[in-house]
Design a protein around this motif. Structure first.
Motif: not given
Ligand SMILES: C[S@@+](CC[C@H](N)C(=O)[O-])C[C@H]1O[C@@H](n2cnc3c(N)ncnc32)[C@H](O)[C@@H]1O
Length: 271
Positions: A170-180
């Motif tokens: 997830h380095r650099g991933d701007r879509l938060e994986p746990a946002a849901g």
């Protein structure tokens, strides 16, 4: 393109930071997804599935990871329908679970009649939905008093190598994986208050499978080819050098499964 031209990278024209593009990334390598992505623990699915459910929708069913557990638990007499926008994912589901009906569709436009199911289950996918539109559609297809169950498997990042693995992915991933997870607390007035439960378990993978698992993540699927290969090489290095992984024939990958359920408001009609 001439016959000597190299093929375009699989990620050409894709943006790893675009939400819709990421949601559509799962068309690629559905068979690999089915092999390495985790299942869902039986006790979590038991908790999500209302007793006596006769008609169950697995929404965003993908290759049928959750569907398979639902079918095993519900047994004969329960109709399970799987809906997903990705035809390659549904084809993989049908190959594995030929008795399950499949329909192409999205959470925002469900291909089912009003009040037609007792339960809608969503695994590892709510974060790809337009939450308001999905909640309205799910409330429409559920019978009054029907159950919405939503579940995510998260790798247990309290374990050192798992945290390092997640950092590579997830380095650099701007879509938060746990946002849901948080979005579910705002289902609107159509549902009762959301109940939550967590389940801890361990998935067992053959050595070398971390690279394969990494290659099914939407962020990596949408990275330019060279960058994806660099990340996958980092995953190989982690597996080769971390004391909890090096030299093992089997990898124990700990998960925390977060489960949420709510019911549609309204009277429960007699069956
Ligand atoms: C991470 S996969 C999860 C698949 C399966 N539920 C599982 O647990 O393995 C996410 C799935 O959501 C689907 N999806 C993406 N956007 C969607 C939408 N708007 N409505 C329904 N499904 C969607 C994708 O096609 C993909 O199959």
């Amino acid at each position: 393109m001439t016959s000597s031209s190299p093929p375009p990278p699989a990620s050409a024209g894709h943006d790893p930071h675009d939400h819709a593009d990421r949601a559509a990334s799962f068309d690629r390598d559905a068979d690999v997804y089915a092999q390495v992505r985790p299942t869902y623990p039986r006790d979590a699915v038991e908790w999500l599935l209302p007793a006596g459910a006769r008609r169950v929708l697995d929404l965003a069913a993908g290759t049928g990871k959750l569907t398979e557990v639902v079918v095993g638990l519900a047994g004969a007499g329960t109709d399970v329908v799987a809906v997903d926008p990705s035809l390659p994912m549904l084809a993989e589901l049908s190959a594995r679970l030929p008795g399950v009906a499949t329909r192409q569709g999205t959470a925002e436009h469900l291909p089912l009649p009003d009040a037609s199911v007792d339960a809608v289950l969503v695994a590892q996918a709510w974060h790809w939905f337009d939450a308001d539109a999905a909640a309205a559609e799910i409330a429409r297809v559920l019978r009054p008093g029907g159950t919405l169950g939503v579940v995510w498997n998260d790798r247990d990042a309290e374990v050192d190598w798992v945290a390092r693995f997640g950092e590579i992915l997830h380095r650099g991933d701007r879509l938060e994986p746990a946002a849901g997870h948080d979005a579910l607390t705002e289902l609107g007035g159509r549902f009762t208050a959301v109940e939550a439960e967590t389940f801890r378990w361990v998935d067992r993978l053959p050595s070398g499978a971390l690279r394969t698992l990494a290659g099914t993540r939407s962020y990596l699927l949408r990275l330019p080819e060279a960058e994806r290969e660099t990340r996958l090489a980092e995953v190989d290095a982690l597996e080769a050098t971390h004391p909890d992984l090096a030299g093992r024939t089997e990898i124990e990958l700990p998960y925390v499964t977060y489960a949420f359920r709510a019911r549609t408001r309204g009277a429960v009609p007699p069956r």
